[in-house]
Design a protein around this motif. Structure first.
Motif, PDB file in Angstrom:
ATOM      1  N   UNK A  21      34.963 -57.638 -52.001  1.00 10.67           N
ATOM      2  CA  UNK A  21      34.649 -57.089 -50.683  1.00 10.67           C
ATOM      3  C   UNK A  21      35.551 -55.909 -50.360  1.00 10.67           C
ATOM      4  N   UNK A  22      36.836 -56.049 -50.645  1.00  6.80           N
ATOM      5  CA  UNK A  22      37.792 -54.969 -50.378  1.00  6.80           C
ATOM      6  C   UNK A  22      37.487 -53.745 -51.232  1.00  6.80           C
ATOM      7  N   UNK A  23      37.223 -53.969 -52.520  1.00  9.10           N
ATOM      8  CA  UNK A  23      36.914 -52.854 -53.419  1.00  9.10           C
ATOM      9  C   UNK A  23      35.629 -52.157 -52.982  1.00  9.10           C
ATOM     10  N   UNK A  24      34.602 -52.919 -52.652  1.00  7.03           N
ATOM     11  CA  UNK A  24      33.339 -52.336 -52.204  1.00  7.03           C
ATOM     12  C   UNK A  24      33.497 -51.550 -50.911  1.00  7.03           C
ATOM     13  N   UNK A  25      34.210 -52.121 -49.957  1.00  6.51           N
ATOM     14  CA  UNK A  25      34.442 -51.416 -48.689  1.00  6.51           C
ATOM     15  C   UNK A  25      35.245 -50.149 -48.907  1.00  6.51           C
ATOM     16  N   UNK A  26      36.287 -50.250 -49.719  1.00  3.81           N
ATOM     17  CA  UNK A  26      37.123 -49.076 -49.994  1.00  3.81           C
ATOM     18  C   UNK A  26      36.284 -47.958 -50.619  1.00  3.81           C
ATOM     19  N   UNK A  29      34.026 -46.352 -48.072  1.00  7.28           N
ATOM     20  CA  UNK A  29      34.798 -45.499 -47.159  1.00  7.28           C
ATOM     21  C   UNK A  29      35.212 -44.196 -47.844  1.00  7.28           C
ATOM     22  N   UNK A  30      35.597 -44.271 -49.101  1.00  9.24           N
ATOM     23  CA  UNK A  30      35.948 -43.059 -49.851  1.00  9.24           C
ATOM     24  C   UNK A  30      34.732 -42.147 -49.956  1.00  9.24           C
ATOM     25  N   UNK A  31      33.579 -42.718 -50.248  1.00  9.93           N
ATOM     26  CA  UNK A  31      32.346 -41.921 -50.347  1.00  9.93           C
ATOM     27  C   UNK A  31      32.015 -41.258 -49.013  1.00  9.93           C
ATOM     28  N   UNK A  32      32.150 -41.992 -47.928  1.00  7.12           N
ATOM     29  CA  UNK A  32      31.849 -41.436 -46.606  1.00  7.12           C
ATOM     30  C   UNK A  32      32.843 -40.338 -46.237  1.00  7.12           C
ATOM     31  N   UNK A  33      34.122 -40.560 -46.553  1.00  5.24           N
ATOM     32  CA  UNK A  33      35.130 -39.543 -46.243  1.00  5.24           C
ATOM     33  C   UNK A  33      34.912 -38.283 -47.094  1.00  5.24           C
ATOM     34  N   UNK A  34      34.529 -38.459 -48.329  1.00  5.19           N
ATOM     35  CA  UNK A  34      34.233 -37.326 -49.203  1.00  5.19           C
ATOM     36  C   UNK A  34      33.031 -36.543 -48.689  1.00  5.19           C
ATOM     37  N   UNK A 151      31.542 -44.547 -37.873  1.00  4.03           N
ATOM     38  CA  UNK A 151      30.886 -45.839 -37.673  1.00  4.03           C
ATOM     39  C   UNK A 151      31.323 -46.830 -38.749  1.00  4.03           C
ATOM     40  N   UNK A 152      31.392 -46.367 -39.983  1.00  5.20           N
ATOM     41  CA  UNK A 152      31.788 -47.254 -41.092  1.00  5.20           C
ATOM     42  C   UNK A 152      33.212 -47.763 -40.927  1.00  5.20           C
ATOM     43  N   UNK A 153      34.124 -46.912 -40.488  1.00  4.35           N
ATOM     44  CA  UNK A 153      35.514 -47.368 -40.379  1.00  4.35           C
ATOM     45  C   UNK A 153      35.726 -48.272 -39.172  1.00  4.35           C
ATOM     46  N   UNK A 154      34.741 -48.352 -38.288  1.00  2.00           N
ATOM     47  CA  UNK A 154      34.869 -49.219 -37.113  1.00  2.00           C
ATOM     48  C   UNK A 154      34.139 -50.544 -37.283  1.00  2.00           C
ATOM     49  N   UNK A 160      38.943 -53.510 -41.175  1.00  3.96           N
ATOM     50  CA  UNK A 160      40.207 -54.100 -41.652  1.00  3.96           C
ATOM     51  C   UNK A 160      40.726 -53.288 -42.838  1.00  3.96           C
ATOM     52  N   UNK A 161      39.832 -53.008 -43.779  1.00  7.03           N
ATOM     53  CA  UNK A 161      40.227 -52.261 -44.962  1.00  7.03           C
ATOM     54  C   UNK A 161      40.537 -50.810 -44.606  1.00  7.03           C
ATOM     55  N   UNK A 162      39.801 -50.250 -43.670  1.00  7.48           N
ATOM     56  CA  UNK A 162      40.054 -48.869 -43.258  1.00  7.48           C
ATOM     57  C   UNK A 162      41.461 -48.723 -42.696  1.00  7.48           C
ATOM     58  N   UNK A 163      41.869 -49.679 -41.866  1.00  6.81           N
ATOM     59  CA  UNK A 163      43.223 -49.591 -41.302  1.00  6.81           C
ATOM     60  C   UNK A 163      44.275 -49.871 -42.374  1.00  6.81           C
ATOM     61  N   UNK A 164      43.977 -50.760 -43.316  1.00  5.77           N
ATOM     62  CA  UNK A 164      44.923 -51.066 -44.401  1.00  5.77           C
ATOM     63  C   UNK A 164      45.136 -49.857 -45.313  1.00  5.77           C
ATOM     64  N   UNK A 165      44.060 -49.119 -45.580  1.00 13.29           N
ATOM     65  CA  UNK A 165      44.131 -48.019 -46.535  1.00 13.29           C
ATOM     66  C   UNK A 165      44.300 -46.655 -45.863  1.00 13.29           C
ATOM     67  N   UNK A 166      44.458 -46.619 -44.550  1.00 13.20           N
ATOM     68  CA  UNK A 166      44.774 -45.368 -43.856  1.00 13.20           C
ATOM     69  C   UNK A 166      43.598 -44.451 -43.562  1.00 13.20           C
ATOM     70  N   UNK A 167      42.383 -44.983 -43.517  1.00  8.20           N
ATOM     71  CA  UNK A 167      41.233 -44.160 -43.146  1.00  8.20           C
ATOM     72  C   UNK A 167      41.254 -43.974 -41.633  1.00  8.20           C
ATOM     73  N   UNK A 168      41.228 -42.720 -41.192  1.00  9.98           N
ATOM     74  CA  UNK A 168      41.317 -42.434 -39.762  1.00  9.98           C
ATOM     75  C   UNK A 168      40.067 -41.729 -39.273  1.00  9.98           C
ATOM     76  N   UNK A 169      39.848 -41.834 -37.978  1.00 10.11           N
ATOM     77  CA  UNK A 169      38.692 -41.219 -37.330  1.00 10.11           C
ATOM     78  C   UNK A 169      38.725 -39.710 -37.530  1.00 10.11           C
TER      79      UNK A 169
END
Length: 187
Positions: A21-26, A29-34, A151-154, A160-169
């Motif tokens: 779950x963590x790997x998939x979410x991460x 999130x990386x894809x969305x940020x890219x 939306x994804x990071x919220x 949870x993973x977004x805050x752990x890995x430093x993804x910001x709005x």
């Protein structure tokens, strides 16, 4: 099977589920940020295109309206601000200043009927209009990517993973207040 073995297997399965779950979410999130970064780069490309067109347009207008120094200085200042902008908010602000300066240039143009008939000026204006349309499309696409990312990071559990890995709005590319009103041009 022993009870301790069953408990160990269940705990192991839960740990694996959490890891996947963590790997998939991460990865999502990386894809969305890219995608957001890519769209921001697309805005840069189109803004640079407009930036390259403006000196030609200004030089064409200068030949007809040499005494309109204030408008030309505003355009030069706006170009400098756009070149130095780094964040989405800075680029949006610099873009709004450029749009304001270009609006004033168009008002100056209205005072020179011969300029409006000049083929070089007409061609440059057509190029600028096309570029402005591209900017609008890229801003919309960027804002869509930012909205999707935010939306994804919220959403739970990705939040949870977004805050752990430093993804910001990320910030939207916003228009200036009052830009919904077209500038008044009198003939």
């Amino acid at each position: 099977m022993k009870r301790s073995t069953i408990i160990g297997l269940v705990v192991g399965a839960l740990v694996l589920i959490l890891i996947f779950s963590a790997v998939g979410s991460y990865n999502r999130l990386v894809s969305a940020e890219t995608a957001v970064d890519n769209q921001f780069a697309q805005i840069d490309v189109v803004l640079e295109r407009r930036d390259a067109l403006i000196p030609n347009l200004v030089n064409t207008v200068k030949g007809y309206a040499a005494h309109e120094k204030e408008v030309f200085e505003a355009i030069a200042a706006a170009r400098k601000g756009l070149a130095g902008a780094g964040t989405a908010a800075e680029k949006a602000d610099a873009n709004n200043q450029m749009e304001s300066a270009l609006s004033r240039l168009l008002v100056v143009v209205e005072n020179y009927p011969n300029l409006k008939a000049d083929t070089q000026f007409t061609r440059l204006m057509d190029e600028l209009a096309g570029t402005e349309n591209r900017i609008s499309v890229e801003r919309r696409d960027y804002n869509n990517a930012v909205t999707s990312y935010n939306t994804k990071i919220r959403r739970f559990p990705a939040s949870i993973y977004a805050s752990m890995f430093g993804f910001e709005k990320k910030e939207l590319f916003k228009a200036a207040p009052g830009s919904e009103t077209a500038p008044e041009v009198n003939f």
